[in-house]
Scaffold this motif. Structure first.
Motif, mmCIF file in Angstrom:
data_model
loop_
_atom_site.group_PDB
_atom_site.id
_atom_site.type_symbol
_atom_site.label_atom_id
_atom_site.label_comp_id
_atom_site.label_asym_id
_atom_site.label_seq_id
_atom_site.Cartn_x
_atom_site.Cartn_y
_atom_site.Cartn_z
ATOM 1 N N ALA A 42 0.609 -0.974 0.049
ATOM 2 C CA ALA A 42 -0.287 0.100 0.180
ATOM 3 C C ALA A 42 0.975 1.031 -0.197
ATOM 4 C CB ALA A 42 -0.852 -0.084 1.100
ATOM 5 N N LEU A 43 2.212 1.337 0.391
ATOM 6 C CA LEU A 43 2.682 2.501 0.083
ATOM 7 C C LEU A 43 3.153 2.554 -1.298
ATOM 8 C CD1 LEU A 43 5.869 1.269 3.116
ATOM 9 C CD2 LEU A 43 3.313 3.559 3.442
ATOM 10 N N ARG A 44 2.943 1.787 -2.039
ATOM 11 C CA ARG A 44 2.920 2.122 -3.336
ATOM 12 C C ARG A 44 2.177 3.236 -3.884
ATOM 13 N NH1 ARG A 44 6.431 -0.326 -7.968
ATOM 14 N NH2 ARG A 44 4.647 -0.384 -9.077
ATOM 15 N N HIS A 45 1.454 2.417 -3.518
ATOM 16 C CA HIS A 45 0.050 3.188 -3.461
ATOM 17 C C HIS A 45 -0.155 4.793 -3.113
ATOM 18 C CE1 HIS A 45 -2.060 0.157 -5.130
ATOM 19 N NE2 HIS A 45 -1.769 -0.260 -3.925
ATOM 20 N N TYR A 46 0.792 4.975 -2.035
ATOM 21 C CA TYR A 46 0.461 6.074 -0.983
ATOM 22 C C TYR A 46 1.594 6.802 -1.483
ATOM 23 C CZ TYR A 46 1.944 9.601 2.277
ATOM 24 O OH TYR A 46 2.617 11.109 2.785
ATOM 25 N N ALA A 85 -9.095 7.633 -10.126
ATOM 26 C CA ALA A 85 -9.687 8.285 -9.189
ATOM 27 C C ALA A 85 -9.130 9.780 -9.167
ATOM 28 C CB ALA A 85 -10.352 7.917 -8.371
ATOM 29 N N TRP A 86 -7.836 8.708 -8.958
ATOM 30 C CA TRP A 86 -7.178 9.663 -8.497
ATOM 31 C C TRP A 86 -6.348 10.615 -9.515
ATOM 32 C CZ3 TRP A 86 -7.705 5.609 -6.201
ATOM 33 C CH2 TRP A 86 -7.257 6.025 -4.678
ATOM 34 N N LEU A 91 0.055 12.066 -8.038
ATOM 35 C CA LEU A 91 -1.137 12.702 -8.562
ATOM 36 C C LEU A 91 -2.265 13.516 -7.968
ATOM 37 C CD1 LEU A 91 -2.422 8.504 -9.689
ATOM 38 C CD2 LEU A 91 -1.102 10.524 -11.160
ATOM 39 N N THR A 92 -2.245 13.597 -6.769
ATOM 40 C CA THR A 92 -2.819 14.532 -6.388
ATOM 41 C C THR A 92 -2.181 16.464 -6.033
ATOM 42 O OG1 THR A 92 -3.971 12.690 -4.634
ATOM 43 C CG2 THR A 92 -3.628 15.272 -3.868
ATOM 44 N N ALA A 150 -6.790 14.876 -10.240
ATOM 45 C CA ALA A 150 -5.768 15.907 -10.436
ATOM 46 C C ALA A 150 -6.288 16.957 -11.283
ATOM 47 C CB ALA A 150 -3.916 15.302 -10.610
ATOM 48 N N ASP A 151 -6.918 16.123 -12.490
ATOM 49 C CA ASP A 151 -7.520 16.748 -13.831
ATOM 50 C C ASP A 151 -8.147 18.481 -13.336
ATOM 51 O OD1 ASP A 151 -7.599 16.879 -16.474
ATOM 52 O OD2 ASP A 151 -9.582 16.402 -16.142
ATOM 53 N N ARG A 152 -8.946 17.747 -12.063
ATOM 54 C CA ARG A 152 -9.776 19.197 -11.457
ATOM 55 C C ARG A 152 -9.238 20.215 -10.722
ATOM 56 N NH1 ARG A 152 -14.445 21.227 -12.642
ATOM 57 N NH2 ARG A 152 -15.386 18.715 -13.031
ATOM 58 N N LYS A 153 -7.621 19.867 -10.374
ATOM 59 C CA LYS A 153 -7.094 20.544 -9.775
ATOM 60 C C LYS A 153 -6.388 21.503 -10.362
ATOM 61 C CE LYS A 153 -3.551 20.789 -6.068
ATOM 62 N NZ LYS A 153 -2.995 20.422 -5.405
ATOM 63 N N ALA A 154 -5.905 20.214 -12.021
ATOM 64 C CA ALA A 154 -5.337 21.349 -12.615
ATOM 65 C C ALA A 154 -6.753 22.445 -13.720
ATOM 66 C CB ALA A 154 -5.264 20.658 -13.990
ATOM 67 N N ALA A 155 -7.612 21.890 -13.772
ATOM 68 C CA ALA A 155 -8.781 22.917 -14.440
ATOM 69 C C ALA A 155 -9.345 23.660 -13.829
ATOM 70 C CB ALA A 155 -9.595 22.017 -14.544
#
Length: 421
Positions: free
Chosen positions: A361-365, A399-400, A371-372, A404-409
């Protein structure tokens, strides 16, 4: 019409003969290259009237065409034999082979081993997959007791229990399908069969990835606890958290592959153990990658290297830059930390903290935090060692990526000139 009596024409013309209330069509197809036996293609037509004979003539023509175009099966060996030949000739990693053999002996061979490889079809495969999704041992559906020991015994003392159907996971059925397809692909290459029925057989859908990374607060608690237990252990957990390396990759890491001046780590191999024997192998995607290290991680690795050098000197061993970064337990400084030991120790540590997680799960973290923060998909994929130019990363972390795309927008929108409404 071809006569219904007499021997089969060895040149491939075949014959039609009456068998009870049916007509049997047979065409000589050659000699089995494995068993040395003669092979005949055959088809049974119900009825013996004129209409049935016309259908038999069409079937004869069809079988003759198969022989003439060399589409007929060239062997009648069992699927079990094909499995053994595939295992013998395939270049498979030992750990992967060990897992394959487990699936073969527990599930595939008992279900399909006696079937002729030329008679295996998509319906048989789909039936097997359906049975496994209902019950992993393919029971009859009738109640029975699962005996823990063979022969006469006391079920109460042996703790025998009534059978409860447990479905096999879709991912496991897909793995079984992949093994079967691999064997049948080999059979096609060897001209034992004309086509691979596994290519058209429906398999369970692949479940959508559901990564569950620890939260930033949980990650902080985990790494703090790791350093409390042991400086080397804390450095290992920190490195996995900041680079997203797989556990086998971090266990195989050597000092010669870390450039502390440039802040770069090269991931070239992975370490694995099978039946207590460890060995290095290629990474999961069979490719080398370079990962940039942040300043804090570089400082931690420098300190860890000094501790390792001091340990070598204390034990009277000559320091070697090719030594493993995270050596094994109990003073085994020439052997890497076993991957299973890493997983077990991490799981126990997390459990004591009341956190339900595992080392992977640390890879996922690492991925989700990057990405966030707005890091591009290709860069994240490169650090994780994902192939396909980011396709795997996008599928797993969709999902992430969307967040990130929403944040960029929003960032772009905030920089646009405001219009008067």
């Amino acid at each position: 019409m071809t006569r219904s009596t007499g021997a089969v024409d060895r040149r491939g013309r075949g014959n039609i003969r009456k068998r009870g209330n049916s007509l049997q069509v047979r065409v000589y197809s050659g000699v089995d290259p494995v068993t040395g036996k003669e092979i005949y293609l055959s088809e049974t037509i119900r009825g013996t009237d004129t209409a049935a004979r016309r259908r038999a003539e069409k079937a004869l023509t069809k079988l003759q065409a198969q022989v003439d175009q060399q589409r007929a099966p060239s062997t009648s060996v069992s699927f079990s034999y094909a499995i053994d030949e595939w295992l013998r000739s395939s270049d498979i990693e030992p750990t992967t082979r060990h897992g394959y053999v487990g699936y073969i002996e527990r599930t595939i061979r008992p279900a399909l081993g006696d079937v002729s490889v030329s008679k295996l079809n998509a319906r048989m495969l789909e039936t097997l997959y359906g049975e496994l999704r209902r019950c992993r041992i393919r029971c009859s559906g009738k109640p029975f007791v699962e005996h823990k020991v063979e022969g006469e015994h006391n079920c109460e003392k042996a703790k025998c229990k009534p059978h409860e159907c447990k479905p096999m996971a879709s991912s496991t059925v897909r793995q079984i399908h992949a093994i079967i397809s691999g064997v049948l692909n080999a059979a096609v290459r060897w001209d034992w069969i004309a086509s691979n029925p596994a290519k058209v057989a429906q398999r369970p859908r692949q479940p959508a990835p559901q990564p569950n990374p620890p939260s930033p607060e949980q990650a902080a608690r985990l790494v703090e606890k790791a350093f409390e237990l042991d400086e080397a252990w804390g450095t290992l957990v920190w490195l996995v958290m900041t680079t997203g390396m797989r556990r086998g990759e971090v266990c195989a890491l050597r000092w010669s592959r870390i450039d502390l001046d440039e802040g770069i780590v090269e991931v070239r191999s992975s370490y694995t153990t099978l039946k207590g024997v460890g060995r290095e192998k290629d990474t999961k995607t069979h490719q080398m990658r370079r990962i940039a290290l942040d300043t804090e991680t570089t400082v931690l690795l420098r300190e860890h290297k000094r501790r390792c050098q001091a340990l070598f000197a204390e034990l009277g061993a000559k320091w070697d830059e090719d030594s493993y970064v995270f050596a094994g337990m109990r003073g085994a400084i020439t052997k890497p930390y076993p991957p299973d030991a890493v997983s077990n120790r991490y799981k126990k540590m997390a459990t004591r903290l009341g956190i339900d997680t595992h080392i992977h799960a640390l890879r996922h973290y690492s991925a989700t935090e990057l990405l966030t923060a707005g890091i591009d998909l290709r860069t994240v994929a490169g650090r994780l060692g994902h192939g396909g130019g980011g396709a795997t990363t996008l599928r797993v972390y969709a999902a992430w990526v969307a967040a990130a795309d929403r944040k960029a927008a929003e960032i772009l929108g905030s920089r646009m000139p405001k219009r008067q409404v």
